[in-house]
Scaffold this motif. Structure first.
Motif, PDB file in Angstrom:
ATOM      1  N   MET A 227       7.889 -21.656 -55.519  1.00  0.00           N
ATOM      2  CA  MET A 227       7.600 -21.551 -54.134  1.00  0.00           C
ATOM      3  C   MET A 227       6.802 -22.597 -53.522  1.00  0.00           C
ATOM      4  SD  MET A 227       9.673 -18.944 -53.328  1.00  0.00           S
ATOM      5  CE  MET A 227       8.894 -18.064 -51.952  1.00  0.00           C
ATOM      6  N   ARG A 253      12.969 -16.225 -61.295  1.00  0.00           N
ATOM      7  CA  ARG A 253      13.576 -15.346 -60.301  1.00  0.00           C
ATOM      8  C   ARG A 253      13.192 -16.052 -58.820  1.00  0.00           C
ATOM      9  NH1 ARG A 253      11.856  -9.367 -62.546  1.00  0.00           N
ATOM     10  NH2 ARG A 253      14.110  -8.857 -63.012  1.00  0.00           N
ATOM     11  N   GLN A 254      12.048 -16.666 -58.753  1.00  0.00           N
ATOM     12  CA  GLN A 254      11.641 -17.564 -57.609  1.00  0.00           C
ATOM     13  C   GLN A 254      12.452 -18.635 -57.469  1.00  0.00           C
ATOM     14  OE1 GLN A 254       9.512 -15.617 -59.480  1.00  0.00           O
ATOM     15  NE2 GLN A 254       7.811 -14.890 -58.395  1.00  0.00           N
TER      16      GLN A 254
ATOM     17  N   VAL B 223       9.165 -11.835 -50.276  1.00  0.00           N
ATOM     18  CA  VAL B 223       9.199 -12.463 -51.430  1.00  0.00           C
ATOM     19  C   VAL B 223       7.452 -12.929 -51.693  1.00  0.00           C
ATOM     20  CG1 VAL B 223      11.340 -13.234 -51.690  1.00  0.00           C
ATOM     21  CG2 VAL B 223       9.566 -14.844 -50.563  1.00  0.00           C
ATOM     22  N   ASP B 225       3.684 -12.158 -53.126  1.00  0.00           N
ATOM     23  CA  ASP B 225       2.821 -11.190 -53.934  1.00  0.00           C
ATOM     24  C   ASP B 225       2.135 -10.131 -53.045  1.00  0.00           C
ATOM     25  OD1 ASP B 225       1.347 -10.069 -55.619  1.00  0.00           O
ATOM     26  OD2 ASP B 225       0.762 -11.840 -56.870  1.00  0.00           O
ATOM     27  N   MET B 227      -0.097  -8.485 -53.869  1.00  0.00           N
ATOM     28  CA  MET B 227      -1.747  -8.397 -54.188  1.00  0.00           C
ATOM     29  C   MET B 227      -2.501  -8.894 -53.013  1.00  0.00           C
ATOM     30  SD  MET B 227      -1.811  -6.834 -57.312  1.00  0.00           S
ATOM     31  CE  MET B 227      -3.259  -7.209 -58.303  1.00  0.00           C
ATOM     32  N   PRO B 250      10.417 -10.589 -55.987  1.00  0.00           N
ATOM     33  CA  PRO B 250      10.347 -10.279 -57.145  1.00  0.00           C
ATOM     34  C   PRO B 250       8.992  -9.841 -57.608  1.00  0.00           C
ATOM     35  CG  PRO B 250      10.288 -12.782 -56.784  1.00  0.00           C
ATOM     36  CD  PRO B 250      10.351 -12.015 -55.428  1.00  0.00           C
ATOM     37  N   TYR B 251       8.217  -9.448 -56.753  1.00  0.00           N
ATOM     38  CA  TYR B 251       6.698  -9.051 -57.174  1.00  0.00           C
ATOM     39  C   TYR B 251       6.843  -7.389 -57.215  1.00  0.00           C
ATOM     40  CZ  TYR B 251       5.355 -13.728 -57.078  1.00  0.00           C
ATOM     41  OH  TYR B 251       5.301 -15.287 -56.970  1.00  0.00           O
ATOM     42  N   HIS B 252       7.897  -6.905 -57.419  1.00  0.00           N
ATOM     43  CA  HIS B 252       7.956  -5.309 -57.535  1.00  0.00           C
ATOM     44  C   HIS B 252       7.118  -4.596 -58.406  1.00  0.00           C
ATOM     45  CE1 HIS B 252      11.146  -7.137 -59.772  1.00  0.00           C
ATOM     46  NE2 HIS B 252      11.234  -6.081 -60.506  1.00  0.00           N
ATOM     47  N   ARG B 253       6.917  -5.484 -59.670  1.00  0.00           N
ATOM     48  CA  ARG B 253       5.660  -4.957 -60.602  1.00  0.00           C
ATOM     49  C   ARG B 253       4.242  -4.852 -59.896  1.00  0.00           C
ATOM     50  NH1 ARG B 253       7.961  -7.884 -66.174  1.00  0.00           N
ATOM     51  NH2 ARG B 253       8.917  -5.874 -67.160  1.00  0.00           N
ATOM     52  N   GLN B 254       3.902  -5.764 -59.147  1.00  0.00           N
ATOM     53  CA  GLN B 254       2.862  -5.889 -58.664  1.00  0.00           C
ATOM     54  C   GLN B 254       2.794  -4.781 -57.600  1.00  0.00           C
ATOM     55  OE1 GLN B 254       4.297  -8.816 -59.687  1.00  0.00           O
ATOM     56  NE2 GLN B 254       3.057  -9.884 -60.444  1.00  0.00           N
ATOM     57  N   HIS B 257       2.113  -1.659 -59.371  1.00  0.00           N
ATOM     58  CA  HIS B 257       0.690  -1.459 -59.384  1.00  0.00           C
ATOM     59  C   HIS B 257      -0.079  -0.976 -58.285  1.00  0.00           C
ATOM     60  CE1 HIS B 257      -3.383  -2.824 -60.704  1.00  0.00           C
ATOM     61  NE2 HIS B 257      -3.342  -3.500 -59.396  1.00  0.00           N
ATOM     62  N   VAL B 261      -2.803   2.350 -58.040  1.00  0.00           N
ATOM     63  CA  VAL B 261      -4.234   2.157 -57.973  1.00  0.00           C
ATOM     64  C   VAL B 261      -4.691   2.974 -56.520  1.00  0.00           C
ATOM     65  CG1 VAL B 261      -4.574   0.685 -59.625  1.00  0.00           C
ATOM     66  CG2 VAL B 261      -4.281  -0.326 -57.374  1.00  0.00           C
TER      67      VAL B 261
ATOM     68  N   ARG C  31      -4.400   5.254 -63.386  1.00  0.00           N
ATOM     69  CA  ARG C  31      -4.789   3.935 -63.477  1.00  0.00           C
ATOM     70  C   ARG C  31      -6.094   3.685 -62.557  1.00  0.00           C
ATOM     71  NH1 ARG C  31      -1.853  -0.181 -62.327  1.00  0.00           N
ATOM     72  NH2 ARG C  31      -2.735  -1.417 -64.204  1.00  0.00           N
ATOM     73  N   THR C  32      -6.563   4.570 -61.967  1.00  0.00           N
ATOM     74  CA  THR C  32      -7.617   4.583 -60.934  1.00  0.00           C
ATOM     75  C   THR C  32      -8.587   5.579 -61.211  1.00  0.00           C
ATOM     76  OG1 THR C  32      -8.030   4.695 -58.516  1.00  0.00           O
ATOM     77  CG2 THR C  32      -5.929   5.732 -59.309  1.00  0.00           C
ATOM     78  N   TYR C 249      -0.260  -7.691 -68.525  1.00  0.00           N
ATOM     79  CA  TYR C 249       0.901  -7.274 -67.810  1.00  0.00           C
ATOM     80  C   TYR C 249       0.277  -7.232 -66.097  1.00  0.00           C
ATOM     81  CZ  TYR C 249       4.399  -4.104 -65.911  1.00  0.00           C
ATOM     82  OH  TYR C 249       5.316  -3.549 -65.004  1.00  0.00           O
ATOM     83  N   PRO C 250       1.243  -7.563 -65.162  1.00  0.00           N
ATOM     84  CA  PRO C 250       2.473  -8.095 -65.473  1.00  0.00           C
ATOM     85  C   PRO C 250       2.569  -9.595 -65.535  1.00  0.00           C
ATOM     86  CG  PRO C 250       1.966  -7.770 -62.789  1.00  0.00           C
ATOM     87  CD  PRO C 250       0.822  -7.277 -63.825  1.00  0.00           C
TER      88      PRO C 250
END
Lengths: 357, 357, 357
Positions: A227, A253-254, B223, B225, B227, B250-254, B257, B261, C31-32, C249-250
């Motif tokens: 990116m 993926r990016q 797209v 992050d 976070m 593609p930051y669906h895991r973040q 997360h 929390v 997780r919190t 992770y991640p």
């Protein structure tokens, strides 16, 4: 079921000309120039296991035989003959060879001869600039010679590559003439022969000269998030030069995203297939999420060992066949579409982008 | 085996009212407003293949038929009738419609009528602010009208959305009154009608007005992050307003997360299901790693083509059924739990979060 | 088929000594530290489902029984007996226990006794520093006592851990003496007993004292990109001290990358296996892409509930068996190699790195 009758390897390097012992061979399986950790070996990696899966049968041994046995057989045949057998078994009809790696590596003609294939040269911008600097005494001379060298190379090279140009904070615009002259002067004054070019202004200048040449420009992304290239991609859109991102894992993926939003941005698969071995199908499938299917190109990124050319080709065919075959099996894709896409990625798109006819 | 009897589409847009030729239809399959690369087509994407898989049978054709044939059949039926058939086949009982997209798109009532479903409006904050600015002459007037407009919209809208408010460097606190007045003055003085709001202070001011309204606030992550939203999520915790992250791939895991929390943070699935087609199950499974199951919501993110509503719904059902079905099959989940979780994600959580009764 | 006869849990915590009600038990699945969202429960997570899959049979109940029934049975047996049954069923022969977590948790000896296993202590640097500060009146005293405390701990502890030392912007070099004295002075003057150490200079100083001790240094990465550790890894290469990344992770693929380019960098699997439950095989497989197989270590990261030790161990065995078994089944790996790699990750590498004999 899904066939890839022939591969265009759109980015690779030559192979070593010397016989290799076990240690020297192992060193080429690691991702670093240093030694493995005490108590470990680079054979215990996906690459190592993939080499042991695919290569022994090509030299008449059983898959997964011990490394020492494989190396003994390789020496028995000789580096030339084993290289011929391996490359010819890879199913690669055309190699695009970045000749800018150091080391005693075979060039495009030798690879073509050994592999019974065609080969074309990719000119690495940094090496070209360093060669020009070796013979240029003044800033004016250096800059004129650089422009001329890139222009000249564009006449025969199939593409340019840059391995140092993409970095966090890349400024998307070309540097101004004064900025370039200043950087060139400092470089000429301070450099020693053989020292790699790292000045960000000159690297950026090189990218833009290459963009102006019209030949596809291959950009190594490495493990950085591609990116950082977004603004550069926007700045070069519509100029008629394609950008090909090399080796985007783990940000593939990016990279795929960038190919989906910029018509002139392509992505290759690179050494990640050989590096991830048994996981190549999973990585390939992730790349196939966002990327338009006509924006991805096969490459091996192989360097030094013909085994790495073989492993990249074998894991690619295997992974592509499994991924697309599964999709056909579950009705998500038609078989005709899957076959068409496989051919695109294996060779068709490279033929179009590089004008291989 | 795992059933999702009805879907609440918690974030989508209307569909185009005009007949579309092949080129205009194809343009809606891409992820950019520009054309595809020379020699390629947006039909050769996961979205394109998914449309060809799921939609032709709904209009009486075989799956994977050529695009031109599908478009001919679509025109034969007419945009209205084909839209009705498609939307009604999607299994969606409720649409939450962000009406802030430009273009001649159907509104909530029309979607409800065409789809034999219910629909509610999501008010896009940026558009609301631009409309207020069009009719406000002074800074005082603008700020008072803004507050009133958001307050008024909260009475009927099911949620607010912001597509520009989340960006790297987002300051988590609300801007001070002086800062807001300064930014409003500059915006009023400099803006042209129709120009999108991009001032970060005003965007932040809008987020905080919306948070104060108590309606769920949908934030497009794109797209980036998500976070970057961490501090904003911390600053808005406990205020009683839910945040719903849109489109985290593609930051669906973040994104997942963050839902794990912060009790008030939710995530939707969005257009990634339609965009990744044959890979939707894999992407969904990744989202289901960290996210508490009651923190995920189905949405299509569809825009312009009813085919995209269909494809999102079909890939979601298919993916959810396969992922949860596999887990039940291997004993990791019980069937009763899987069915319960499927219903939550498909509709239950949206009913709770948006008070749909 | 792939067997892991015994596990070394290279990073975990003790378990609670008190009987737990449903709510207190549930709180340990999130997780919190906060409550779940209204209308949701932490039982509806992969962790919750994994606990319900693996643990009830160990206490004589059917898998996936309702949480209340499981908790009733747990109370019926008592916290001590249920803990013994659970830990002994986990197949763990050695626990490395970070004793730096707050709360009434069992220590290494108690875990060893309950689990019929061995246990060793991991000393958490931040806690050690806080304890030293509690009894040091001057900067000189603090710094001398710190050095002595780390030196002393190195004689008995199996490793050091740092949970706060890795953060974006980590400076790779040790801080200078003046810098350390200044930070120590400010810390002594301003701290209250029980307040956690957050000063980045002192945290960095601690890391470098620990590196000098020669004991392996475990670094919690959390949800940050471990690439922030790249320069620190380069700066500590060749010093003879191993770094072990905890819980990547991640960004586990980035953690795996670091293990492949630095001989002294290792990565553990951590609580992500218990946290992702039915997805543990997929996450494990991603970690196995770039990491040399001798650079990964099993750990549970479990804390508070013996159920988390069980779930981590069970998901690890299950995931490893499935991932490696699939690769053997498709011919990518040999069975002998798979068995050898499984043993490395389960216990062998930990024995080597920590000198467990």
């Amino acid at each position: 079921m899904i066939e890839t009758p022939t591969l265009v390897d759109q980015y690779c390097h030559g192979v070593l000309r010397t016989e290799l012992g076990l240690g020297a061979f192992e060193a080429h399986l690691g991702r670093t120039t240093g030694p493995p950790a005490p108590g470990t070996t680079f054979f215990d990696t996906q690459t190592g296991f993939a080499v042991r899966r695919w290569c022994p049968p090509l030299l008449g041994l059983e898959p997964h035989c011990p490394p020492a046995r494989y190396l003994a057989r390789r020496r028995e045949l000789g580096v030339l003959e084993s290289g011929r057998r391996l490359l010819r078994a890879s199913g690669t009809s055309t190699y695009l060879v970045d000749t800018g790696m150091p080391g005693d590596l075979t060039g495009p003609d030798e690879i073509a001869a050994a592999g019974a294939a065609r080969a074309h040269e990719i000119v690495r911008l940094e090496l070209l600039a360093e060669q020009v600097a070796d013979t240029s005494g003044t800033v004016d001379g250096l800059l004129a010679n650089l422009a001329e060298a890139v222009h000249g190379a564009a006449a025969t090279a199939v593409a340019f590559s840059s391995v140092a140009g993409v970095r966090p904070g890349l400024v998307p615009e070309p540097p101004g003439p004064g900025e370039v002259r200043g950087a060139a002067g400092r470089w000429l004054a301070g450099r020693r022969v053989g020292e790699p070019l790292t000045d960000p202004v000159l690297l950026r200048h090189l990218l833009w000269i290459a963009v102006a040449s019209g030949r596809p420009l291959q950009l190594r992304v490495g493990v950085e998030d591609p990116m950082v290239l977004g603004d550069f991609a926007a700045a070069t859109a519509g100029l008629g030069t394609d950008l090909v991102l090399l080796h985007g894992y783990p940000y593939h993926r990016q990279a795929a995203h960038l190919t989906s939003v910029f018509p002139h941005v392509y992505a290759d698969l690179g050494p990640v297939l050989a590096q991830t071995g048994a996981r190549a199908a999973a990585v390939l499938a992730e790349t196939l999420e966002l990327a338009p299917f006509g924006k991805l190109l096969y490459s091996s990124g192989a360097h030094g060992l013909p085994e790495l050319h073989v492993v990249a080709a074998a894991t690619f065919r295997n992974a592509l066949g499994r991924v697309l075959g599964d999709w056909v099996g579950e009705g998500a894709w038609s078989l005709a579409d899957a076959q068409r896409v496989a051919t695109m990625i294996a060779s068709g798109t490279a033929r179009r982008v590089y004008g291989l006819g």
